[in-house]
Enzyme design. Sequence first.
Site, short mmCIF file in Angstrom:
data_model
loop_
_atom_site.label_atom_id
_atom_site.label_comp_id
_atom_site.label_asym_id
_atom_site.label_seq_id
_atom_site.Cartn_x
_atom_site.Cartn_y
_atom_site.Cartn_z
N SER A 77 0.83 -1.19 0.00
CA SER A 77 0.00 0.00 0.00
C SER A 77 0.88 1.25 0.00
O SER A 77 1.65 1.47 -0.93
CB SER A 77 -0.96 -0.04 1.20
OG SER A 77 -1.99 0.91 1.05
N GLU A 94 -2.38 -3.04 -8.11
CA GLU A 94 -3.61 -3.23 -7.33
C GLU A 94 -4.04 -1.88 -6.78
O GLU A 94 -3.28 -0.92 -6.79
CB GLU A 94 -3.38 -4.21 -6.18
CG GLU A 94 -2.43 -3.72 -5.09
CD GLU A 94 -3.05 -2.80 -4.04
OE1 GLU A 94 -4.24 -2.96 -3.71
OE2 GLU A 94 -2.32 -1.92 -3.53
N HIS A 111 -5.53 -5.30 -1.50
CA HIS A 111 -6.14 -5.06 -0.19
C HIS A 111 -7.25 -6.09 0.04
O HIS A 111 -8.43 -5.76 0.18
CB HIS A 111 -6.69 -3.63 -0.12
CG HIS A 111 -5.62 -2.59 0.01
ND1 HIS A 111 -4.78 -2.26 -1.02
CD2 HIS A 111 -5.27 -1.80 1.06
CE1 HIS A 111 -3.94 -1.31 -0.61
NE2 HIS A 111 -4.22 -1.02 0.64
#
Length: 340
Positions: free
Chosen positions: A144, A239, A309
């Site tokens: 992330s 992602e 996630h």
Amino acid sequence: MSTPKAAKPRGAKAAAGHDHGHDHGHECSDDCGHDHGHAHALPDARGIYLISPSSAVRDPATVDLARERLQRQGFKTAVDRTAFAEHQRFAGTDAQRLASLTRAAKQKLPIVMVTRGGYGMGRLLPAIDWKAMADSGKRFVGMSDFTAFNLGLLAQTGAVSYTGASAVADFGGKKVDDLTEALFGEVMRGELEILSFETQDADPVDCRGILWGGNLAMLTSLVGTPYMPKVRGGILFLEDVAEHPYRIERMLIQLYQAGILGRQKAIVLGRFSDYKLAPHDKGYDLHEAVAWLRRTVKVPVVTGLPYGHVATKATLPIGQKVGLATEPGLAHLVLDEHHH
């Protein structure tokens, strides 16, 4: 949701190797001359040092639980002294979080894992001693917001780091995903040769190149900065979370128009989760955004990578030379390319 079908160790005996004796700002390709592969020795997986370089940990008990579970898996753990610090939304001031990275590079445990993502890493990039991070030989793991560190390290030094599991999200909740836990352990111990996963929508591809990428928003934010790797002929994986398909497409457009997507051998899409379509989309969805990508970029696209996630995720090496091949319904990411 597709799941990895044959994500089992196949006797790999490899450790990520770094070559730090090169100039910053290099361009990485198959023949770049940098060592993006493996040294033939099992990696040191004795223990994990936990740091919080981004957002504050909301509940320290989640880190305690993560430590218990990691210790059951055979990892000794230690927590940085400012891992639970708080300053506004951050895990301490910029100076505190920067100092935690410096301590992480100097301490003895071989793996450095972030407690969580969130926001804050971008502030630190210009002040990080990248050579010290690479020369430490630590295996940095996070995802992330940590994508900014992963890519900055690759851009500045060529060193390999890892993205995937993090302490709170993957080991500190009510339940640990068995496959996420197994894949993290296998990658850290150098046991995973091939990650095979189901894909319902993959272009034919058989290639090798430097694996790089991570969170799409973070990667896009680095365009035009010294922390964006110059990878030619790579395998780019992406992602994101809580981004509507039009926002995903808008970021892909930026990467395309910046000349980045067209230079890759393949684009591998992980999970794009937790977004909501609107009535006025009228059929426009993520599938349509991916169709636009295929029509426009003319680079093979593979979907279904277990990464993002979501509960089930692989831990992947950023900056390592890998292989990628598809067959009907399956894709194979060859992490230990020396044996194949």
